[in-house]
Scaffold this motif. Structure first.
Motif, PDB file in Angstrom:
ATOM      1  N   MET A  17      97.548  11.519  27.447  1.00 44.82           N
ATOM      2  CA  MET A  17      97.260  10.103  26.785  1.00 44.82           C
ATOM      3  C   MET A  17      96.032   9.651  27.422  1.00 44.82           C
ATOM      4  O   MET A  17      95.704  10.008  28.742  1.00 44.82           O
ATOM      5  N   ASN A  18      95.214   8.981  26.958  1.00 49.95           N
ATOM      6  CA  ASN A  18      94.036   8.012  27.689  1.00 49.95           C
ATOM      7  C   ASN A  18      94.485   6.621  27.967  1.00 49.95           C
ATOM      8  O   ASN A  18      94.847   5.808  27.179  1.00 49.95           O
ATOM      9  N   LEU A  19      94.352   6.824  29.257  1.00 48.99           N
ATOM     10  CA  LEU A  19      94.863   5.463  29.968  1.00 48.99           C
ATOM     11  C   LEU A  19      93.613   4.803  30.615  1.00 48.99           C
ATOM     12  O   LEU A  19      92.694   5.289  31.160  1.00 48.99           O
ATOM     13  N   LEU A  20      93.679   3.354  30.609  1.00 51.69           N
ATOM     14  CA  LEU A  20      93.064   2.500  31.220  1.00 51.69           C
ATOM     15  C   LEU A  20      93.581   1.801  32.603  1.00 51.69           C
ATOM     16  O   LEU A  20      94.557   1.049  32.026  1.00 51.69           O
ATOM     17  N   VAL A  21      92.851   1.948  33.654  1.00 54.38           N
ATOM     18  CA  VAL A  21      93.724   0.771  34.659  1.00 54.38           C
ATOM     19  C   VAL A  21      92.457  -0.030  34.988  1.00 54.38           C
ATOM     20  O   VAL A  21      91.346   0.347  35.633  1.00 54.38           O
ATOM     21  N   VAL A  22      92.812  -1.402  34.885  1.00 53.71           N
ATOM     22  CA  VAL A  22      91.996  -2.407  35.263  1.00 53.71           C
ATOM     23  C   VAL A  22      92.336  -3.012  36.604  1.00 53.71           C
ATOM     24  O   VAL A  22      93.181  -3.509  36.862  1.00 53.71           O
ATOM     25  N   GLY A  23      91.047  -2.671  37.732  1.00 50.24           N
ATOM     26  CA  GLY A  23      91.376  -3.137  38.866  1.00 50.24           C
ATOM     27  C   GLY A  23      91.695  -1.770  39.749  1.00 50.24           C
ATOM     28  O   GLY A  23      92.732  -1.349  39.432  1.00 50.24           O
ATOM     29  N   THR A  24      90.779  -1.695  40.664  1.00 51.70           N
ATOM     30  CA  THR A  24      90.902  -0.081  41.352  1.00 51.70           C
ATOM     31  C   THR A  24      91.389  -0.677  42.711  1.00 51.70           C
ATOM     32  O   THR A  24      90.833  -0.112  43.695  1.00 51.70           O
ATOM     33  N   GLY A  25      92.225  -1.417  42.956  1.00 49.82           N
ATOM     34  CA  GLY A  25      92.689  -1.769  44.415  1.00 49.82           C
ATOM     35  C   GLY A  25      93.739  -0.978  44.813  1.00 49.82           C
ATOM     36  O   GLY A  25      93.903   0.132  44.307  1.00 49.82           O
ATOM     37  N   TYR A  26      94.563  -1.392  45.801  1.00 48.71           N
ATOM     38  CA  TYR A  26      95.716  -0.877  46.178  1.00 48.71           C
ATOM     39  C   TYR A  26      96.742  -0.337  44.952  1.00 48.71           C
ATOM     40  O   TYR A  26      97.071   0.748  45.094  1.00 48.71           O
ATOM     41  N   VAL A  27      96.838  -1.096  44.026  1.00 46.44           N
ATOM     42  CA  VAL A  27      97.974  -0.864  42.837  1.00 46.44           C
ATOM     43  C   VAL A  27      97.296  -0.057  42.104  1.00 46.44           C
ATOM     44  O   VAL A  27      97.605   1.122  41.506  1.00 46.44           O
ATOM     45  N   GLY A  28      95.855  -0.395  41.440  1.00 51.37           N
ATOM     46  CA  GLY A  28      95.308   0.364  40.421  1.00 51.37           C
ATOM     47  C   GLY A  28      94.811   1.572  40.723  1.00 51.37           C
ATOM     48  O   GLY A  28      95.081   2.554  39.673  1.00 51.37           O
ATOM     49  N   LEU A  29      94.354   2.083  42.006  1.00 51.17           N
ATOM     50  CA  LEU A  29      93.773   3.206  42.371  1.00 51.17           C
ATOM     51  C   LEU A  29      94.785   4.163  42.391  1.00 51.17           C
ATOM     52  O   LEU A  29      94.747   5.260  41.816  1.00 51.17           O
ATOM     53  N   VAL A  30      95.955   3.671  42.961  1.00 51.70           N
ATOM     54  CA  VAL A  30      97.191   4.626  43.194  1.00 51.70           C
ATOM     55  C   VAL A  30      97.613   4.773  41.622  1.00 51.70           C
ATOM     56  O   VAL A  30      98.060   6.196  41.396  1.00 51.70           O
ATOM     57  N   THR A  31      97.821   3.927  41.055  1.00 50.63           N
ATOM     58  CA  THR A  31      98.417   4.248  39.695  1.00 50.63           C
ATOM     59  C   THR A  31      97.502   5.131  38.950  1.00 50.63           C
ATOM     60  O   THR A  31      98.271   6.156  38.331  1.00 50.63           O
ATOM     61  N   GLY A  32      96.159   4.849  38.868  1.00 55.11           N
ATOM     62  CA  GLY A  32      95.441   5.798  38.160  1.00 55.11           C
ATOM     63  C   GLY A  32      95.204   7.211  38.732  1.00 55.11           C
ATOM     64  O   GLY A  32      95.475   8.144  37.771  1.00 55.11           O
ATOM     65  N   ALA A  33      95.285   7.217  39.774  1.00 56.40           N
ATOM     66  CA  ALA A  33      95.521   8.621  40.680  1.00 56.40           C
ATOM     67  C   ALA A  33      96.697   9.519  40.037  1.00 56.40           C
ATOM     68  O   ALA A  33      96.526  10.588  39.830  1.00 56.40           O
ATOM     69  N   CYS A  34      97.818   8.799  40.339  1.00 54.73           N
ATOM     70  CA  CYS A  34      99.025   9.320  39.864  1.00 54.73           C
ATOM     71  C   CYS A  34      99.205  10.029  38.325  1.00 54.73           C
ATOM     72  O   CYS A  34      99.288  10.769  38.279  1.00 54.73           O
ATOM     73  N   PHE A  35      98.481   8.856  37.616  1.00 52.10           N
ATOM     74  CA  PHE A  35      98.827   9.354  36.097  1.00 52.10           C
ATOM     75  C   PHE A  35      97.533  10.496  35.930  1.00 52.10           C
ATOM     76  O   PHE A  35      98.197  11.402  35.314  1.00 52.10           O
ATOM     77  N   ALA A  36      96.672  10.528  36.448  1.00 49.61           N
ATOM     78  CA  ALA A  36      95.683  11.570  36.279  1.00 49.61           C
ATOM     79  C   ALA A  36      96.257  13.070  36.876  1.00 49.61           C
ATOM     80  O   ALA A  36      95.957  14.090  35.879  1.00 49.61           O
ATOM     81  N   GLU A  37      96.905  12.884  37.986  1.00 44.17           N
ATOM     82  CA  GLU A  37      97.642  13.950  38.444  1.00 44.17           C
ATOM     83  C   GLU A  37      98.916  14.357  37.589  1.00 44.17           C
ATOM     84  O   GLU A  37      99.018  15.714  37.279  1.00 44.17           O
ATOM     85  N   MET A  38      99.404  13.492  36.840  1.00 46.59           N
ATOM     86  CA  MET A  38     100.137  14.099  35.657  1.00 46.59           C
ATOM     87  C   MET A  38      99.622  14.854  34.540  1.00 46.59           C
ATOM     88  O   MET A  38     100.320  15.231  33.638  1.00 46.59           O
ATOM     89  N   GLY A  39      98.371  14.605  34.507  1.00 45.81           N
ATOM     90  CA  GLY A  39      97.454  15.126  33.419  1.00 45.81           C
ATOM     91  C   GLY A  39      97.085  14.208  32.422  1.00 45.81           C
ATOM     92  O   GLY A  39      96.131  14.501  31.341  1.00 45.81           O
TER      93      GLY A  39
END
Ligand SMILES: NC(=O)c1ccc[n+]([C@@H]2O[C@H](COP(=O)([O-])OP(=O)(O)OC[C@H]3O[C@@H](n4cnc5c(N)ncnc54)[C@H](O)[C@@H]3O)[C@@H](O)[C@H]2O)c1
Length: 152
Positions: free
Chosen positions: A1-23
């Motif tokens: 899926m194409n996902l957007l995470v707004v805010g790349t702090g503690y929550v956003g960056l970890v969330t975005g990186a984990c989603f990317a790792e899932m593909g």
């Protein structure tokens, strides 16, 4: 899926990186231009075990992108996660101004169906506020097909 995470702090960056790792294909957006430039160079703004490897691997693989550009990010993403600050004031009231700013900027750039997911810590009823804000902005664009869908 194409996902957007707004805010790349503690929550956003970890969330975005984990989603990317899932593909998933993930855009991480922040208003802090220096933070975005640093992330593109592989400079992670805080320490979290394993995060640097996760970010670098997925950035190099082209699944993780960093931007300050709402238009480009919203146009390419189906699901938009909000991970912006919601600090409390001295009386314990939650400051929703960052959340509302991000919501408005997303709504102004929406060019089709989008799902907004709130990951920020917010009081009960905030989802309704986000929905009303999006609906009101789409209402300013009378011919917009999304207006009817949101209001039904
Ligand atoms: N850090 C935690 O462990 C944690 C845990 C649970 C919940 N939360 C909640 O998650 C939310 C985010 O927390 P955090 O610790 O990641 O915050 P943070 O301050 O580390 O990061 C927030 C980021 O959002 C960016 N930002 C602010 N306004 C923006 C806007 N309009 N558009 C785009 N980017 C914007 C800031 O520049 C910053 O980089 C808060 O509501 C917090 O209470 C945090």
């Amino acid at each position: 899926m194409n996902l957007l995470v707004v805010g790349t702090g503690y929550v956003g960056l970890v969330t975005g990186a984990c989603f990317a790792e899932m593909g998933h294909d993930v855009i991480c957006l922040d208003i802090d231009e220096k933070k975005v430039r640093d992330l593109e160079k592989g400079i992670i703004p805080f320490y979290e075990p394993g995060l640097e490897e996760l970010v670098l691997r997925n950035f190099k693989a082209g699944r993780l992108h960093f931007t300050t550009d709402y238009r480009q990010a919203v146009s390419q993403s189906l699901v938009c996660f909000l991970a912006v600050p919601t600090p409390s004031d001295e009386e314990g009231r939650c400051d929703l101004s960052y959340l509302m700013d991000a919501t408005r900027k997303i709504a102004y750039e929406m060019n089709g169906y989008r799902i907004l997911v709130n990951k920020s810590t917010v009081p009960v009823g905030s989802a309704k506020l986000v929905e009303k804000t999006v609906s009101a902005i789409l209402g300013e664009r009378p011919a917009h097909p999304l207006r009817r869908r949101l209001q039904s």
